[in-house]
Scaffold this motif. Structure first.
Motif, PDB file in Angstrom:
ATOM      1  N   ARG A   1       5.261   4.830   1.922  1.00  0.00           N
ATOM      2  CA  ARG A   1       5.611   6.172   2.386  1.00  0.00           C
ATOM      3  C   ARG A   1       6.300   6.103   3.757  1.00  0.00           C
ATOM      4  O   ARG A   1       7.266   6.828   4.030  1.00  0.00           O
ATOM      5  CB  ARG A   1       4.347   7.037   2.466  1.00  0.00           C
ATOM      6  CG  ARG A   1       4.616   8.514   2.785  1.00  0.00           C
ATOM      7  CD  ARG A   1       3.318   9.314   2.808  1.00  0.00           C
ATOM      8  NE  ARG A   1       2.635   9.278   1.525  1.00  0.00           N
ATOM      9  CZ  ARG A   1       1.479   8.639   1.302  1.00  0.00           C
ATOM     10  NH1 ARG A   1       0.886   7.969   2.298  1.00  0.00           N
ATOM     11  NH2 ARG A   1       0.929   8.666   0.112  1.00  0.00           N
TER      12      ARG A   1
ATOM     13  N   SER B   1       0.831  -1.191   0.000  1.00  0.00           N
ATOM     14  CA  SER B   1       0.000   0.000   0.000  1.00  0.00           C
ATOM     15  C   SER B   1       0.871   1.248   0.000  1.00  0.00           C
ATOM     16  O   SER B   1       2.015   1.240   0.479  1.00  0.00           O
ATOM     17  CB  SER B   1      -0.919  -0.001   1.228  1.00  0.00           C
ATOM     18  OG  SER B   1      -0.155   0.233   2.398  1.00  0.00           O
ATOM     19  N   LEU B   2       0.361   2.315  -0.533  1.00  0.00           N
ATOM     20  CA  LEU B   2       1.124   3.568  -0.618  1.00  0.00           C
ATOM     21  C   LEU B   2       1.493   4.092   0.762  1.00  0.00           C
ATOM     22  O   LEU B   2       2.577   4.650   0.958  1.00  0.00           O
ATOM     23  CB  LEU B   2       0.316   4.604  -1.401  1.00  0.00           C
ATOM     24  CG  LEU B   2       0.088   4.281  -2.889  1.00  0.00           C
ATOM     25  CD1 LEU B   2      -0.771   5.366  -3.531  1.00  0.00           C
ATOM     26  CD2 LEU B   2       1.402   4.141  -3.622  1.00  0.00           C
TER      27      LEU B   2
END
Length: 463
Positions: A368, A363-364
């Motif tokens: 991140r 997932s982003l």
């Protein structure tokens, strides 16, 4: 063999064969001196002329390892007296992949990408039993999130249906019923679409991982599945109406491939073959795992002990699997948002995996975090992926009920990041031991039906 032939006892003939890979050849039986003709290829009309000219009494025929009715690269050596099979021997090892040995050189998690390819029609069962074994060695069985177990149950039961559909479809095709094959594959496609939506792959998913599953089943996935279930039910019912009271199919399967309960148990046969002998042995009931004891379902049995009984049992098991799947869907609706991977970050990999329009990946938010906010998380992620987690030294055996019978794994750990030994008890391997008992005494055409009723997958046999 038929019931009468089984009761009377097959007349086993001990014929010696010099080189079954050689061309057509005539040689004398070392036991009684009778002529035995070994057919090693060529046109059958020419072979029968040679046999008539030479006056051979018996014929040795190689069926496979590339025959379309041997379910893959299975070789059957048949000794015939006319069209009656007097001796049948199964030859395996033509699809040897070295999966178990390869797993010793990969981390525990990467082993899922190997074992999922063994019985390629039941990949989710291969992954589940392997991960259950790892979790037992880690001592985290009680820490597995309930939602992860619910997802495992749903995926396995849908995989059971897809496996039985392939068995019924290919068995019908081998008897000349191509309509059965096309319907079976059509209905299986509905399930593969769901597997692909959840895991990103149609088969060989590596979706079930140590500690849980790779990613969650989202509400839209369940919506997609529930929209397919009514059509799937109609398709299975259509197959039932085409097959179960079809006089041609019953003539080919009733009283064919007979094996008694005593013989089945002596040979280590499990699954639908054993249940067709009247024994309700199912590990989901006798040794529950993944919370199966909390689901309502029945274990179908019959007492006919023939190929037709196995067809009926597989249909009944599909209905029971749909019953379990509906219960699992309801539970997943209620537990939306709950974790699907064990909380221990030293084991949980992959973390935050998702399936998007561009394929499968982290997932982003997770990317991140590890790439831009936490160096510690990045280092931990790198170590977990490249080196893997350590499993305490020890060994265990775990078994589950696959569509073909008892699927077990014996795992040995020396305390490292890789399995010291991983060995699987594949049901196809054990069930093939009854191929001789099912075929001997019957006709050549019955061999096709007998092998189809075993439902062997050679990827699991030659792992």
């Amino acid at each position: 063999m038929t019931r009468d032939q089984a009761a009377a006892g097959a007349d086993y003939l001990d014929a010696s064969t010099s080189d079954l890979y050689a061309g057509n050849d005539l040689f004398a039986d070392s036991v009684d001196g009778s002529a035995v003709y070994t057919a090693g290829g060529g046109d059958w009309d020419e072979i029968t002329k040679d046999i008539a000219t030479l006056g051979a009494e018996r014929i040795v025929v190689n069926m496979g390892p590339q025959h379309p009715s041997t379910h893959g690269v299975l070789r059957l050596v048949l000794e015939l007296d006319g069209e009656t099979v007097t001796e049948a021997r199964a030859g395996i090892g033509f699809l040897h992949t070295g999966i178990e040995k390869n797993m010793e050189f990969r981390t525990w998690v990467l082993g899922t990408t190997f074992c999922t390819r063994m019985d390629y029609l039941t990949p989710l069962f291969n992954e589940a039993v392997y991960c259950l074994g790892i979790e037992r060695l880690l001592g985290i069985e009680e820490a597995i999130p309930q939602r992860a177990s619910e997802i495992r149950v749903l995926m396995m039961e849908l995989n059971r249906i897809s496996s039985h559909l392939i068995c019924v479809a290919t068995g019908g095709m081998e008897m000349g019923a191509t309509t059965i094959m096309t319907i079976g594959f059509r209905e299986r496609e509905r399930l593969l679409r769901f597997f692909e939506a959840v895991s990103g792959l149609r088969m060989n998913h590596a979706y079930i991982r140590p500690g849980g599953v790779a990613n969650d089943v989202l509400p839209e996935h369940l919506d997609q599945l529930e929209s397919e279930l009514p059509a799937l039910r109609r398709g299975i019912r259509e197959l039932e109406m085409l097959m179960l009271e079809n006089p041609i199919l019953k003539a080919r399967t009733v009283d064919v491939g007979h094996i008694s309960l005593a013989h089945a148990m002596a040979l280590g046969v499990t699954g639908p073959i054993l249940r067709s002998c009247g024994l309700p042995h199912d590990l989901r009931k006798s040794a529950p795992y993944c919370g199966y004891e909390t689901y309502e379902f029945d274990v179908p049995t019959r007492r006919d002990m023939d190929a037709y009984a196995r067809v009926v049992i597989r249909f009944e098991e599909m209905w029971q699997s749909l019953r379990i799947a509906e219960q699992a869907i309801a539970r997943l609706r209620a537990s939306q948002g709950q974790p699907v991977m064990v909380a221990d970050k030293k084991i949980a990999w992959p973390a935050q995996l998702s399936v998007g329009a561009d394929g499968q990946g982290n997932s982003l938010d997770h990317i991140r975090n590890i790439m831009g906010e936490s160096m510690e998380s990045l280092i931990h992620h790198f170590k977990l992926v490249t080196e893997g987690f350590r499993v305490p030294a020890g060994q265990t055996y775990v078994a589950i009920e696959s569509p073909k019978g008892e699927l077990g794994v014996h795992l040995v750990s020396d305390g490292g990041t890789r399995p010291y030994r991983a060995h699987f008890r594949d049901p196809s391997f054990h069930n093939l031991q009854c191929a001789s008992a099912l075929a001997e005494g019957g006709l050549v055409a019955d061999v096709v039906v007998a092998v189809a009723s075993i439902d062997p997958v050679m990827g699991g046999v030659d792992r």
